[in-house]
Design an enzyme around this catalytic site. Structure first.
Site, mmCIF file in Angstrom:
data_model
loop_
_atom_site.group_PDB
_atom_site.id
_atom_site.type_symbol
_atom_site.label_atom_id
_atom_site.label_comp_id
_atom_site.label_asym_id
_atom_site.label_seq_id
_atom_site.Cartn_x
_atom_site.Cartn_y
_atom_site.Cartn_z
ATOM 1 N N TRP A 277 0.839 -1.200 0.000
ATOM 2 C CA TRP A 277 0.000 0.000 0.000
ATOM 3 C C TRP A 277 0.876 1.254 0.000
ATOM 4 O O TRP A 277 1.871 1.331 0.724
ATOM 5 C CB TRP A 277 -0.905 0.002 1.225
ATOM 6 C CG TRP A 277 -1.784 1.222 1.312
ATOM 7 C CD1 TRP A 277 -1.568 2.340 2.056
ATOM 8 C CD2 TRP A 277 -3.012 1.428 0.609
ATOM 9 N NE1 TRP A 277 -2.588 3.240 1.866
ATOM 10 C CE2 TRP A 277 -3.488 2.707 0.982
ATOM 11 C CE3 TRP A 277 -3.758 0.662 -0.282
ATOM 12 C CZ2 TRP A 277 -4.684 3.239 0.492
ATOM 13 C CZ3 TRP A 277 -4.944 1.183 -0.779
ATOM 14 C CH2 TRP A 277 -5.386 2.450 -0.391
ATOM 15 N N ASP B 174 2.742 3.761 -20.113
ATOM 16 C CA ASP B 174 1.348 4.212 -19.971
ATOM 17 C C ASP B 174 1.308 5.353 -18.956
ATOM 18 O O ASP B 174 0.488 5.371 -18.033
ATOM 19 C CB ASP B 174 0.459 3.051 -19.516
ATOM 20 C CG ASP B 174 -1.030 3.375 -19.626
ATOM 21 O OD1 ASP B 174 -1.378 4.400 -20.241
ATOM 22 O OD2 ASP B 174 -1.852 2.606 -19.084
#
Length: 296
Positions: free
Chosen positions: A98, A203
């Site tokens: 996380w 991307d």
């Protein structure tokens, strides 16, 4: 999929998690190609993204790209704990460490620019363009077969596959198809045959980088390959999300050729075609503007 089922699936996928007690599961932002959750245990937090109707290979390739970016030691990426099939179900899943986010500061943008320039200085081992395996731009297959010639690579691995896919979906009317053909046939008029084969995120739009709570930038959701770094920079300018200090720091560390401005729309065309295929004719006028710029 219930959250209890998700907890069980993640515990089965990540063996060390069996020794931890899950205390919270909640939906998280991000992960455009799947459902995303934050899982908290008594020890740490995880980011989990899954989708039942796509092959697990999508998530394996994402993990592989994150690994390549991590090995470059240029910018931070989350650690991959698992990527592959969802235990007991179809589809795929990825489990990442996380990232606690915070506001983007001026120094964050500068660090992102410097870090990206360092990433782009990582070249393919033999100077070729592509990657050892194909991967995905979002959910669209992205061919990375090696090529010694950048123009051939950009034509055969980037523009042509998406142009053909757009045609199969009824998104290539006669005029657009004709101009696309003329542009693809004439790429050598605008593109260099042998730029540096830089390691690219692949991307990099505004949603695929995060500002950490300590101000460090992080990269997520890559579509990695070795290519012309101008292609990456061009995409960052297409939809915004990058502050001026990002570009200033990048150019100071790794200046761009003056011809970049003329090539920029041509490199943005790949991503516009992807959006045309994914989201339909609303992106058609943008594709047409690029085609009109080069071939009238």
């Amino acid at each position: 999929m219930s959250r209890d089922w998700l907890a069980e699936a993640v515990s089965r996928a990540v063996p060390e998690m069996e020794e931890e007690r899950i205390v919270f599961i909640g939906e998280a932002k991000g992960g455009d190609i799947g459902k995303s959750y934050r899982i908290e245990t008594n020890r740490r937090k995880w980011f989990v993204k899954y989708r039942l109707d796509v092959p697990a290979d999508v998530f394996r390739r994402e993990a592989e790209g994150l690994g390549l970016l991590s090995d470059a030691n240029a910018l931070d990426v989350p650690e991959t704990l698992y990527a592959g099939e969802i235990p007991g179900r179809s589809g795929g899943m990825i489990v990442l460490s996380w990232i606690e986010t915070g506001p983007s500061r001026p120094e964050t943008a500068e660090a992102l620019g410097r870090g990206l320039s360092a990433l782009h200085r990582k070249s393919s081992p033999d100077g070729r363009f592509g990657l050892h395996a194909d991967n995905y731009l979002g959910l669209l297959p992205q061919s990375n077969a090696w090529s010694d010639d950048w123009i051939v690579f950009y034509r055969e691995r980037r523009l042509l596959p998406l142009a053909r896919l757009a045609e199969t979906r009824g998104l290539m009317p006669a005029g657009r198809r004709s101009r696309m053909g003329r542009l693809i046939d004439g790429l050598d008029r605008w593109l260099p045959a042998a730029p540096e084969a830089s390691l690219l995120h692949g991307d990099l739009w505004g949603g695929n980088w995060l500002a950490g709570e300590d101000g460090r930038p992080w990269l997520i959701d890559p579509a990695v390959y070795y290519g012309d770094r101008e292609c990456e920079l061009a995409f960052t300018e297409l939809f915004g999300g990058f502050p001026p200090r990002f570009y200033a720091a990048y150019r100071e560390a790794y200046p761009l050729a003056p011809e970049y401005e003329e090539r920029k729309p041509l490199y943005q065309l790949y991503y516009l075609l992807a959006h045309l295929v994914l989201f339909g004719e609303s992106y058609g006028p943008s594709v047409d503007r690029v085609l009109g710029h080069y071939v009238g």
